[in-house]
Design a protein around this motif. Structure first.
Motif, mmCIF file in Angstrom:
data_model
loop_
_atom_site.group_PDB
_atom_site.id
_atom_site.type_symbol
_atom_site.label_atom_id
_atom_site.label_comp_id
_atom_site.label_asym_id
_atom_site.label_seq_id
_atom_site.Cartn_x
_atom_site.Cartn_y
_atom_site.Cartn_z
ATOM 1 N N GLU A 62 0.820 -1.219 0.000
ATOM 2 C CA GLU A 62 0.000 0.000 0.000
ATOM 3 C C GLU A 62 0.853 1.268 0.000
ATOM 4 O O GLU A 62 0.438 2.299 -0.531
ATOM 5 C CB GLU A 62 -0.920 0.010 1.213
ATOM 6 C CG GLU A 62 -1.967 -1.083 1.186
ATOM 7 C CD GLU A 62 -2.773 -1.127 2.468
ATOM 8 O OE1 GLU A 62 -2.457 -0.384 3.419
ATOM 9 O OE2 GLU A 62 -3.727 -1.916 2.509
ATOM 10 N N HIS A 63 2.010 1.206 0.636
ATOM 11 C CA HIS A 63 2.922 2.352 0.734
ATOM 12 C C HIS A 63 4.340 1.885 0.414
ATOM 13 O O HIS A 63 5.152 1.647 1.304
ATOM 14 C CB HIS A 63 2.879 2.962 2.137
ATOM 15 C CG HIS A 63 1.537 3.435 2.545
ATOM 16 N ND1 HIS A 63 0.970 4.591 2.048
ATOM 17 C CD2 HIS A 63 0.620 2.903 3.385
ATOM 18 C CE1 HIS A 63 -0.228 4.749 2.575
ATOM 19 N NE2 HIS A 63 -0.477 3.734 3.386
ATOM 20 N N PRO A 64 4.646 1.745 -0.879
ATOM 21 C CA PRO A 64 5.985 1.264 -1.253
ATOM 22 C C PRO A 64 7.066 2.298 -0.938
ATOM 23 O O PRO A 64 6.779 3.479 -0.726
ATOM 24 C CB PRO A 64 5.869 1.049 -2.763
ATOM 25 C CG PRO A 64 4.784 1.973 -3.192
ATOM 26 C CD PRO A 64 3.826 2.055 -2.040
ATOM 27 N N ILE A 65 8.289 1.816 -0.910
ATOM 28 C CA ILE A 65 9.437 2.717 -0.750
ATOM 29 C C ILE A 65 9.382 3.748 -1.876
ATOM 30 O O ILE A 65 9.138 3.403 -3.035
ATOM 31 C CB ILE A 65 10.752 1.920 -0.837
ATOM 32 C CG1 ILE A 65 10.858 0.900 0.297
ATOM 33 C CG2 ILE A 65 11.960 2.836 -0.853
ATOM 34 C CD1 ILE A 65 11.046 1.481 1.670
ATOM 35 N N ALA A 66 9.608 4.994 -1.543
ATOM 36 C CA ALA A 66 9.505 6.086 -2.507
ATOM 37 C C ALA A 66 10.494 5.917 -3.656
ATOM 38 O O ALA A 66 11.579 5.345 -3.473
ATOM 39 C CB ALA A 66 9.744 7.416 -1.812
ATOM 40 N N PRO A 67 10.133 6.410 -4.841
ATOM 41 C CA PRO A 67 11.036 6.334 -5.989
ATOM 42 C C PRO A 67 12.378 6.994 -5.669
ATOM 43 O O PRO A 67 12.428 8.066 -5.091
ATOM 44 C CB PRO A 67 10.304 7.115 -7.082
ATOM 45 C CG PRO A 67 8.887 7.160 -6.655
ATOM 46 C CD PRO A 67 8.880 7.086 -5.165
ATOM 47 N N GLY A 68 13.440 6.313 -6.049
ATOM 48 C CA GLY A 68 14.773 6.862 -5.876
ATOM 49 C C GLY A 68 15.487 6.440 -4.604
ATOM 50 O O GLY A 68 16.705 6.568 -4.509
ATOM 51 N N LEU A 69 14.748 5.937 -3.606
ATOM 52 C CA LEU A 69 15.397 5.612 -2.338
ATOM 53 C C LEU A 69 16.296 4.389 -2.429
ATOM 54 O O LEU A 69 17.346 4.339 -1.792
ATOM 55 C CB LEU A 69 14.368 5.427 -1.227
ATOM 56 C CG LEU A 69 13.553 6.668 -0.854
ATOM 57 C CD1 LEU A 69 12.790 6.426 0.433
ATOM 58 C CD2 LEU A 69 14.406 7.911 -0.734
#
Length: 115
Positions: A62-69
């Motif tokens: 539902e809340h994946p790791i943010a893009p780029g992290l």
């Protein structure tokens, strides 16, 4: 009167759009980590350890790791000379975010060729 109404309506729509984006991705302590890395060198190692641990275990469907992290973690590893760990994180970014594939495929290929 009409101009005021449309201005108010526009602002309401804009604010609603911004509010609905909250919590879309999991960011962990990203901002704090960057601050420590660049401003508190004595705490850098511990901050990076915590950041990498978050990136490896954080996020949900539902809340994946943010893009780029993932890629940021890879870059931190690369800066420390840990090429295999960097490649692992770059591949994680590649798999998680298809938009990043053109850039990451070149980066991964170049790192693999240097080994």
């Amino acid at each position: 009167m009409t101009k005021k109404f449309f201005l108010t309506l526009s602002m309401l729509v804009l604010l609603t759009g911004c509010a609905s984006n909250q919590g879309l991705y999991e960011w962990g302590q990203y901002q704090e980590t960057l601050f420590v890395v660049y401003q508190e060198p004595g705490l850098k190692e511990e901050a990076l350890k915590n950041y990498v641990e978050f990136v490896e275990t954080g996020g949900t469907s539902e809340h994946p790791i943010a893009p780029g992290l993932f890629a940021e973690a890879g870059t931190f590893m690369l800066e420390q000379g840990e090429v295999e760990a960097a490649l692992k994180f770059y591949r994680m970014e590649y798999d998680a975010w298809p938009e990043s594939r053109p850039m990451l495929s070149m980066l991964i290929e170049n790192l693999e060729a240097r080994q």
